[in-house]
Design a protein around this motif. Sequence first.
Motif, PDB file in Angstrom:
ATOM      1  N   VAL A  41       0.858  -1.185   0.000  1.00  0.00           N
ATOM      2  CA  VAL A  41       0.000   0.000   0.000  1.00  0.00           C
ATOM      3  C   VAL A  41       0.894   1.234   0.000  1.00  0.00           C
ATOM      4  CG1 VAL A  41      -1.662   1.344   1.379  1.00  0.00           C
ATOM      5  CG2 VAL A  41      -1.882  -1.144   1.232  1.00  0.00           C
ATOM      6  N   SER A  69      -8.821   7.198  -1.874  1.00  0.00           N
ATOM      7  CA  SER A  69      -8.169   5.906  -2.095  1.00  0.00           C
ATOM      8  C   SER A  69      -8.253   5.547  -3.569  1.00  0.00           C
ATOM      9  CB  SER A  69      -8.855   4.817  -1.264  1.00  0.00           C
ATOM     10  OG  SER A  69      -8.729   5.097   0.106  1.00  0.00           O
ATOM     11  N   ALA A  71      -7.705   2.263  -5.563  1.00  0.00           N
ATOM     12  CA  ALA A  71      -7.483   0.819  -5.546  1.00  0.00           C
ATOM     13  C   ALA A  71      -7.020   0.341  -6.915  1.00  0.00           C
ATOM     14  CB  ALA A  71      -8.765   0.099  -5.142  1.00  0.00           C
ATOM     15  N   ASN A  73      -6.901  -3.013  -7.592  1.00  0.00           N
ATOM     16  CA  ASN A  73      -7.569  -4.291  -7.853  1.00  0.00           C
ATOM     17  C   ASN A  73      -9.061  -4.199  -7.604  1.00  0.00           C
ATOM     18  OD1 ASN A  73      -5.036  -5.468  -8.275  1.00  0.00           O
ATOM     19  ND2 ASN A  73      -4.786  -5.798  -6.092  1.00  0.00           N
ATOM     20  N   GLU A  74      -9.656  -3.082  -7.913  1.00  0.00           N
ATOM     21  CA  GLU A  74     -11.062  -2.873  -7.617  1.00  0.00           C
ATOM     22  C   GLU A  74     -11.916  -3.976  -8.213  1.00  0.00           C
ATOM     23  OE1 GLU A  74     -13.987   0.918  -7.833  1.00  0.00           O
ATOM     24  OE2 GLU A  74     -11.840   1.230  -7.627  1.00  0.00           O
ATOM     25  N   LEU A  88      -2.111  -3.175  -3.652  1.00  0.00           N
ATOM     26  CA  LEU A  88      -3.499  -2.819  -3.377  1.00  0.00           C
ATOM     27  C   LEU A  88      -3.869  -1.435  -3.889  1.00  0.00           C
ATOM     28  CD1 LEU A  88      -3.923  -4.291   0.196  1.00  0.00           C
ATOM     29  CD2 LEU A  88      -4.670  -5.253  -1.982  1.00  0.00           C
ATOM     30  N   GLY A  89      -2.942  -0.482  -3.827  1.00  0.00           N
ATOM     31  CA  GLY A  89      -3.232   0.865  -4.304  1.00  0.00           C
ATOM     32  C   GLY A  89      -2.658   1.920  -3.381  1.00  0.00           C
ATOM     33  N   SER A 121      -7.700   2.573   3.880  1.00  0.00           N
ATOM     34  CA  SER A 121      -7.317   1.169   3.684  1.00  0.00           C
ATOM     35  C   SER A 121      -8.537   0.311   3.378  1.00  0.00           C
ATOM     36  CB  SER A 121      -6.607   0.626   4.933  1.00  0.00           C
ATOM     37  OG  SER A 121      -5.399   1.307   5.163  1.00  0.00           O
ATOM     38  N   HIS A 123     -11.287   1.276   1.985  1.00  0.00           N
ATOM     39  CA  HIS A 123     -11.691   1.565   0.604  1.00  0.00           C
ATOM     40  C   HIS A 123     -10.836   0.759  -0.385  1.00  0.00           C
ATOM     41  CE1 HIS A 123     -14.873   4.473   0.790  1.00  0.00           C
ATOM     42  NE2 HIS A 123     -14.172   5.346   1.491  1.00  0.00           N
ATOM     43  N   LEU A 124      -9.543   0.653  -0.119  1.00  0.00           N
ATOM     44  CA  LEU A 124      -8.681  -0.142  -1.006  1.00  0.00           C
ATOM     45  C   LEU A 124      -9.115  -1.598  -1.055  1.00  0.00           C
ATOM     46  CD1 LEU A 124      -5.050   1.093  -0.223  1.00  0.00           C
ATOM     47  CD2 LEU A 124      -6.544   1.778  -2.118  1.00  0.00           C
ATOM     48  N   LEU A 125      -9.711  -2.065   0.032  1.00  0.00           N
ATOM     49  CA  LEU A 125     -10.136  -3.462   0.124  1.00  0.00           C
ATOM     50  C   LEU A 125     -11.556  -3.679  -0.399  1.00  0.00           C
ATOM     51  CD1 LEU A 125      -8.633  -4.336   3.625  1.00  0.00           C
ATOM     52  CD2 LEU A 125      -7.587  -4.527   1.351  1.00  0.00           C
ATOM     53  N   GLY A 126     -12.165  -2.605  -0.916  1.00  0.00           N
ATOM     54  CA  GLY A 126     -13.473  -2.757  -1.543  1.00  0.00           C
ATOM     55  C   GLY A 126     -14.656  -2.287  -0.729  1.00  0.00           C
TER      56      GLY A 126
END
Length: 153
Positions: A41, A69, A71, A73-74, A88-89, A121, A123-126
């Motif tokens: 990250v 954020s 990402a 890998n959205e 991750l972004g 973080s 948001h990066l995870l979806g």
Amino acid sequence: MPVLTSNLQEEISLEESLILLVEKVVKETLKLEGYSTEAEVGVIFVDDNYIKSLNAEYRGIDKPTDVLSFALNEGEEMPEEEDAEELLGDIVMSLPTAQRQAQEYEHSFEREVAFLTVHGSLHLLGYDHQTEEERQLMREKEEAILNALKITR
């Protein structure tokens, strides 16, 4: 679990302790969400003008915000291999906004930066907060992560 930080602002002195806090928060968030120890990250500290231009360009909102954020890998599943490296972004955070919000919410600057780091973080995870249900889930996760790190108001 690399957390790469960059400072693109000069308004607020960026202490090593704040960088270590951000790294710790990102790592704990990823760990609690089951991500690989090799996930990467980026966290970029900016000023209000910088984040305002990003907010206008990517969200169509022509004003500063606290955190954005981006990402990489959205919508994709995380790799099945535990040690597979995953980018991750990036989290972009306005330190001047974080400082103002800390004063407004009457807690420490460090607590506000930690909260914004968890928020970015997730948001990066979806995770998102477009609906009330999503907002509630995200808020519960934010508080659980901050509590696990013993970061309180």
